[in-house]
Each structure stands twice: as C-alpha cells, then as structure tokens.
Motif scaffolding. Sequence first.
Motif, short mmCIF file in Angstrom:
data_model
loop_
_atom_site.label_atom_id
_atom_site.label_comp_id
_atom_site.label_asym_id
_atom_site.label_seq_id
_atom_site.Cartn_x
_atom_site.Cartn_y
_atom_site.Cartn_z
N LEU A 285 5.46 50.60 22.24
CA LEU A 285 4.68 49.43 23.18
C LEU A 285 4.17 49.32 22.31
O LEU A 285 4.58 47.54 22.96
CB LEU A 285 4.52 50.47 24.45
CG LEU A 285 5.32 51.24 25.27
CD1 LEU A 285 4.71 52.14 26.09
CD2 LEU A 285 6.83 51.24 25.93
N ASN B 256 5.02 56.86 21.19
CA ASN B 256 5.77 55.87 22.40
C ASN B 256 4.91 54.45 22.51
O ASN B 256 5.67 54.02 22.49
CB ASN B 256 6.52 56.76 23.22
CG ASN B 256 7.72 57.62 23.11
OD1 ASN B 256 8.37 57.46 21.90
ND2 ASN B 256 8.56 58.56 23.79
N GLN B 257 4.11 55.79 22.53
CA GLN B 257 3.11 54.66 22.99
C GLN B 257 2.59 53.89 21.93
O GLN B 257 2.30 51.73 22.00
CB GLN B 257 1.39 55.16 23.11
CG GLN B 257 1.41 56.35 25.30
CD GLN B 257 2.31 55.24 26.14
OE1 GLN B 257 1.58 54.12 25.84
NE2 GLN B 257 2.73 55.76 26.76
N LEU C 105 11.03 61.01 25.75
CA LEU C 105 12.03 59.45 26.59
C LEU C 105 11.75 59.51 24.51
O LEU C 105 10.99 59.97 23.17
CB LEU C 105 10.66 58.93 26.58
CG LEU C 105 10.46 58.42 28.10
CD1 LEU C 105 9.61 57.26 29.09
CD2 LEU C 105 11.56 58.33 29.11
N GLU D 193 5.36 61.39 22.59
CA GLU D 193 4.46 60.89 23.90
C GLU D 193 3.28 59.44 22.72
O GLU D 193 3.29 58.98 22.69
CB GLU D 193 4.15 61.52 24.69
CG GLU D 193 5.05 62.25 25.51
CD GLU D 193 4.27 63.43 26.29
OE1 GLU D 193 3.10 63.21 26.59
OE2 GLU D 193 4.52 63.96 27.29
N GLN E 291 10.87 54.68 31.52
CA GLN E 291 11.24 55.78 31.79
C GLN E 291 12.16 55.80 32.73
O GLN E 291 13.36 56.09 33.70
CB GLN E 291 10.16 55.90 32.58
CG GLN E 291 10.07 58.07 33.17
CD GLN E 291 9.59 59.09 32.53
OE1 GLN E 291 8.65 58.71 31.68
NE2 GLN E 291 11.56 59.73 32.58
N THR F 74 7.05 47.87 29.01
CA THR F 74 5.93 48.62 29.69
C THR F 74 7.11 50.24 29.38
O THR F 74 7.08 51.30 29.59
CB THR F 74 5.59 48.81 31.31
OG1 THR F 74 6.35 49.00 32.23
CG2 THR F 74 4.76 47.21 31.58
N GLN F 75 6.36 51.63 29.67
CA GLN F 75 6.35 52.99 29.63
C GLN F 75 7.26 53.29 30.98
O GLN F 75 8.41 53.61 30.95
CB GLN F 75 5.52 53.95 30.71
CG GLN F 75 5.25 55.08 30.66
CD GLN F 75 5.54 56.42 29.00
OE1 GLN F 75 4.94 55.59 28.12
NE2 GLN F 75 5.71 57.33 29.27
N GLN F 76 7.27 52.44 32.12
CA GLN F 76 7.64 52.52 33.17
C GLN F 76 9.06 52.23 33.18
O GLN F 76 10.33 52.00 33.35
CB GLN F 76 7.34 51.71 34.76
CG GLN F 76 5.99 52.47 34.94
CD GLN F 76 4.85 51.78 34.53
OE1 GLN F 76 4.65 51.08 33.35
NE2 GLN F 76 3.72 53.08 34.03
#
Length: 283
Positions: A105, A101-102, A129, A98, A121, A116-118
């Motif tokens: 991004l 992943n940030q 993810l 995680e 997802q 975005t994370q959204q």
Amino acid sequence: MIDLHCHTLHSDGTDTPERLALLGEAAHLSALCLTDHDTLGGIPQFLAMQPQVKVRLLVGTELSCRFLGQSLHVLGLLVDPDDAVFQSRLEDLRGRREDRNQRMLLRLAELGCPITQQDVQAQADTPLLSRVHFAMALAARGFVRRAPEAFERLIGDDCPGFVPRDELSPTEAARWIREAGGVPVVAHPGRFIGGGFRWDDAMADLQRQGLEGLEAYYGEYRASEQKYFVTLAARLGMVVTGGSDYHGANKPGLRLGRGRGGLQVPDDLLDRLETQQRIGRYH
C-alpha cells in the motif's frame, strides 16, 4: 478425472467451498482437492459437503517459497486439517502476508496510486488478501482500466509496485507439509519465471530439499509441457499430480477439472499420491 488444485474465496478464488464441491460433482470428477493459499479456512465447509456429493473431497493448501530468487508455489496435498502445529504455521504465513500488504500500500502510494486497506478488503469476501484483490481495487479506483493491467504495469513480479513477502525456503515448506501428514508438490513448474525454464537440474535440487512430486498436468499447459514434466518426474522418481488451478471468475475461461479445455488428470495419480503419503519421501 481428478483435480488436485483449485481455490475458493478463502484465498483468491470467487466461489464458496460449498459451491466448489457442487461444481466438482457437476464436472463428474472422482476426486477434488481444495488448495487455498496459506489457509485451511474453507476446508470445514468443503468437507461438510461430502454427504451431498459423490466426488471425493480432499484437503490441501498452497504455500509460497523462495527459489533461485523467485517465488515458487508448493502444494501441500492431503495434509491433516486438524494438525494444530500446521494451523499455527499457516497463521504465521498469513501474518507475513499482511505485513507485505501494508508495505505494498505504501509503495503504490509512492507511485501515485493511493489505495487503502478498506479499498482492497472491499474486493474480498474473507480477511485473506492477495494481489488479485489489490488489482481489483486498483481497477475500481480507476488507476488501471482492468484488473489484469495492474499485474502488467504495477504489481506483477518485477513491476514497480510489487513487494515480495518473507517466504519460506523449499526445505521449510516441504518439512511443514510432511509433518502435517501431506505430500509436498511443486505447483505449476511450467509457469515458473514466466515459463520456458529448463527444470532438469533445478527439480533435482528441489527433490533433495524434500519436494516429493510435481504438477505435471496443469490447466494452462500445452501438450509439450505436460509431456516434458511427466517424463521429468519419471526420470527423477517423483510423484505426478495435476489440477486446473481453478479460481472461478478470477480466471475467466478456465474450468474446474478441464482447465482451458484439454486437461484430463488420470484417476490413478491419486492412488500413487496416497502411496507416497504412506511411505514418505523418495530417497
């Protein structure tokens, strides 16, 4: 035939664990091991299918470690799904994922591809993810024409948008798996560093670090690759495993149990794997 390497939507596959069990039955497999990345989240549903199918359903996972400056995948076959320490360790790995992943991004935004994370997802059916979901999100947002292009230009290894994870060492991966009752196996060595890598000395190094087997049968190997790894395993005294690396729709044309068409993993490899599980690592 058996298949000791496959994925569900609990990592980067597209099938549910229940459907995977049914596909294993339809493929007339004698054994099938679920090996989602960094998680045993799909295992309860998978094992719950055992009364409905003849194929023997087995527990596994796939971890990532750092070797020679590159990401190397390690299968943890026949691990105990009720091992609380191992589950806690997997949770830690998911936390590292995680964090990566940030950072990815942010890197993609710097490259003019803000997602975005959204967005990511929305491409997944579970919280875990992977880069597959990033690729699908980039395609959905129009930054690439198709998801494979994202790996070629943006998020594949050595691409500008790629951010590595804080990965285990091979020794750590092997110890975690063995302490959870499983057998640590080098996954698809023929795909390491893009393929063509000569493993003779490096595999012996991994064996000294605690890896006990190698995936000599694989869904995308050529016959020459399979022969090379079977011979190498015999020379080193490592257990041989095999699997399709089935991902459902995320690997089009690759079938459970058959890979690209020529895969046939012999049943007796499972007998040898279970013997290795009982006796411990080779010395």
